[in-house]
Design an enzyme around this catalytic site. Structure first.
Site, PDB file in Angstrom:
ATOM      1  N   CYS B  33       0.804  -1.220   0.000  1.00 42.46           N
ATOM      2  CA  CYS B  33       0.000   0.000   0.000  1.00 42.46           C
ATOM      3  C   CYS B  33       0.836   1.269   0.000  1.00 42.46           C
ATOM      4  CB  CYS B  33      -0.925   0.003   1.207  1.00 42.46           C
ATOM      5  SG  CYS B  33      -0.010  -0.038   2.741  1.00 42.46           S
ATOM      6  N   CYS B 102       0.571  -5.382   7.083  1.00 40.93           N
ATOM      7  CA  CYS B 102       1.086  -4.258   7.868  1.00 40.93           C
ATOM      8  C   CYS B 102       2.013  -4.759   8.980  1.00 40.93           C
ATOM      9  CB  CYS B 102      -0.044  -3.453   8.497  1.00 40.93           C
ATOM     10  SG  CYS B 102      -1.391  -3.141   7.373  1.00 40.93           S
TER      11      CYS B 102
END
Ligand code: FES
Lengths: 396, 129
Positions: B33, B102
């Site tokens: 991302c 993440c």
């Protein structure tokens, strides 16, 4: 509304709106009393049919259509966009196989076009400037003899920018193509007039006018012919088979009537709140920018970006304080891709990351805006203090 | 969508900031991302004596950074190298599937900081020879 003593402020109206209680009242009889099928011959059927036609009339009045029959009911804006684009493209296949659209369209337009590419059509996404306004010279260049359909959003709900539909229409028609306009976000907020604007097909959403979800319409100019997506019993002039969603369509008609009568004053009210929010956030928070055009802008739309931080973490912080908004950040998207609309305006990935979208609605007040203005600067400071990108002078 | 543990670390992140005279610094970007994370470590007797982080990313990225620093503090270098994305996510009471990437970021940044420290150590030794 408050939950656990925290005020609850919903400012995500471009994603979903509550249904007006006047609309609900209008719909209720059509669940248990007037439940006939509009295609039936008897009284129950004819009652439902009459109600559908009344709704058609309310909607055609709102957009100044030449007659009520130009309104085709669908399951929502996504279906209307699919029907307009695929229906036109396939109908006119022999005359031309190119579709021109813009770089700031809803995914239902983008993906309808892409699906046609797989069937041998060509699609061009015409560029926009840094405000999200279509580059008209480029648009004109992109429309060739092969182009029979141009599809443009009236106003993109994410950045709020309103396109010059009138000028676009002139270009499109001069080049011998037809114009489909996705008015999902615009219709209900700003005056939309298919005759004056020169629109041939137009997508309308019901929920965007405080009616129920799961219903929408396509305006199809009287003289135009398209191919249907759904085949069956031939409802909606054969363009959308399947028994009509009667109660929702009744709600749609009422929503359109309310919108027609109240839009002007409501939009004026929202513009004031919108501008106070925009100024009240850009002034005190450095490196904060407005997405979209400052003036040619939907009344409900506050689209900002805060450099050096990420949108999902802004949303999370806001939600903890009872404010519910959205973001075009990659991290907030299922696809983990930043919003294509923000990128089309020339923003870098990390700029799109810090985007925050506040879309106002009927129940929002200036007090809500004041609360948000007070809340946001400290959220931004906290996140910036944690970010490796924040320049030294901003650190506290 | 997030566990209470994640929300706790997001609202009260531990060990944020920089260490000016850090012994090792590791920065990694998230290819999925486009986010960014930096870890700073201070080493004494082969242990992580102090650790701080900076993160440009989502709520999960901030929470996993915070949790990683908590897990790493006081550990030997070898122990810290074993901290993985799975162990970070587990300590946080799980992460939504789309957010697992993440936690990679945090573990990778920690490992990069340790590698940086090891590299410097080696260089110092060579210079002393
Ligand atoms: S850092 Fe981007 S999704 Fe978590």
């Amino acid at each position: 509304m408050t939950i656990n003593n925290v005020r609850q402020i919903y400012v995500d109206h471009s994603a979903g709106k509550p249904v007006d209680s006047r609309v609900v009242d209008e719909m209720l009889p059509y669940f248990k009393a007037s439940y006939g099928n509009p295609s039936s011959f008897h009284r129950f059927g004819q009652e439902a049919k009459q109600a559908l036609d009344n709704s058609r009339e309310d909607i055609s009045k709102l957009i100044n259509a030449e007659k009520p029959e130009t309104i085709i009911f669908t399951s929502g804006a996504t279906e209307s966009n699919n029907l307009a684009i695929k229906g036109m493209a396939i109908r006119n296949r022999k005359k031309g196989t190119k579709i021109v659209t813009s770089a700031v369209e809803h995914m239902s337009v983008v993906n309808s076009c892409k699906s046609l590419v797989r069937q041998g059509f060509q699609t061009t996404f015409s560029p926009v400037d840094s405000y999200g306004l279509l580059d008209l010279a480029k648009l004109e260049e992109n429309i060739d003899e092969q182009t029979k359909l141009v599809s443009v959003v009236y106003a993109n709900g994410e950045i709020g920018t309103i396109q010059p539909i009138n000028e676009i229409s002139e270009i499109v028609h001069k080049k011998g193509a037809y114009l489909h306009v996705d008015a999902t976000a615009a219709c209900g907020q700003i005056p939309v007039n298919v005759k004056k604007d020169g629109i041939d097909l137009m997508t309308i959403s019901c929920n965007d006018m405080y009616g129920p979800k799961g219903v929408g319409a396509l305006y199809l100019k009287d003289s135009l012919r398209i191919d249907p997506l759904l085949h069956g019993g031939g409802q909606e002039r054969g363009l959308r088979s399947g028994t009509e969603n009667v109660s929702s369509i009744i709600g749609f008609g009422k929503a359109a009537e309310i919108t027609r009568l109240e839009m002007k004053s409501e939009s004026k009210r929202l513009v004031k709140i919108r501008d106070s929010l925009i100024q009240g956030l850009i002034d005190p928070v450095p490196y904060t920018f407005l997405n979209g055009h400052p003036k040619k802008r939907l009344p409900d739309n506050v689209s900002l970006r805060f450099n050096f931080i990420e949108g999902e973490s802004i949303l999370l912080s806001l939600a903890l304080s009872g404010v519910f908004a959205s973001s075009g950040s990659a991290c907030a998207a299922k696809t983990l891709q930043p919003s294509h609309v923000l990128l089309a305006m020339g923003l870098k990935h990390e700029e799109a990351h810090g985007s925050l979208m506040i879309t106002l609605g009927r129940q929002n007040t200036q007090k809500d805006a004041d609360y948000i203005k007070e809340l946001i600067p400290s959220i931004i400071d906290r996140l910036r203090n944690m970010s490796p990108l924040t320049p030294k002078e901003l650190k506290k | 969508m997030y566990s209470n543990k994640v929300m706790d670390h997001f609202t009260h992140p531990r060990n944020t900031g920089e260490i000016i005279d850090a012994d090792g610094v590791g920065t990694v970007g998230n290819p999925t991302c486009g986010d960014l994370m930096t870890m700073y470590i201070k080493i004494k007797d082969n242990r992580i004596e102090d650790i701080k982080f900076k993160t440009f990313g989502c709520g999960a990225a901030i929470a996993t950074s915070s949790m990683t620093t908590e897990l790493a503090k006081g550990k030997t270098i070898d122990e810290a190298m074993k901290i993985s994305r799975a162990s970070v996510a587990e300590s946080l009471g799980g992460l939504p599937k789309v957010k697992m990437h993440c936690s990679n970021l945090a573990a990778d940044a920690l490992h990069a900081a340790i590698e940086d420290y090891k590299g410097k150590l080696k260089k110092n030794k060579e210079e002393q020879k």
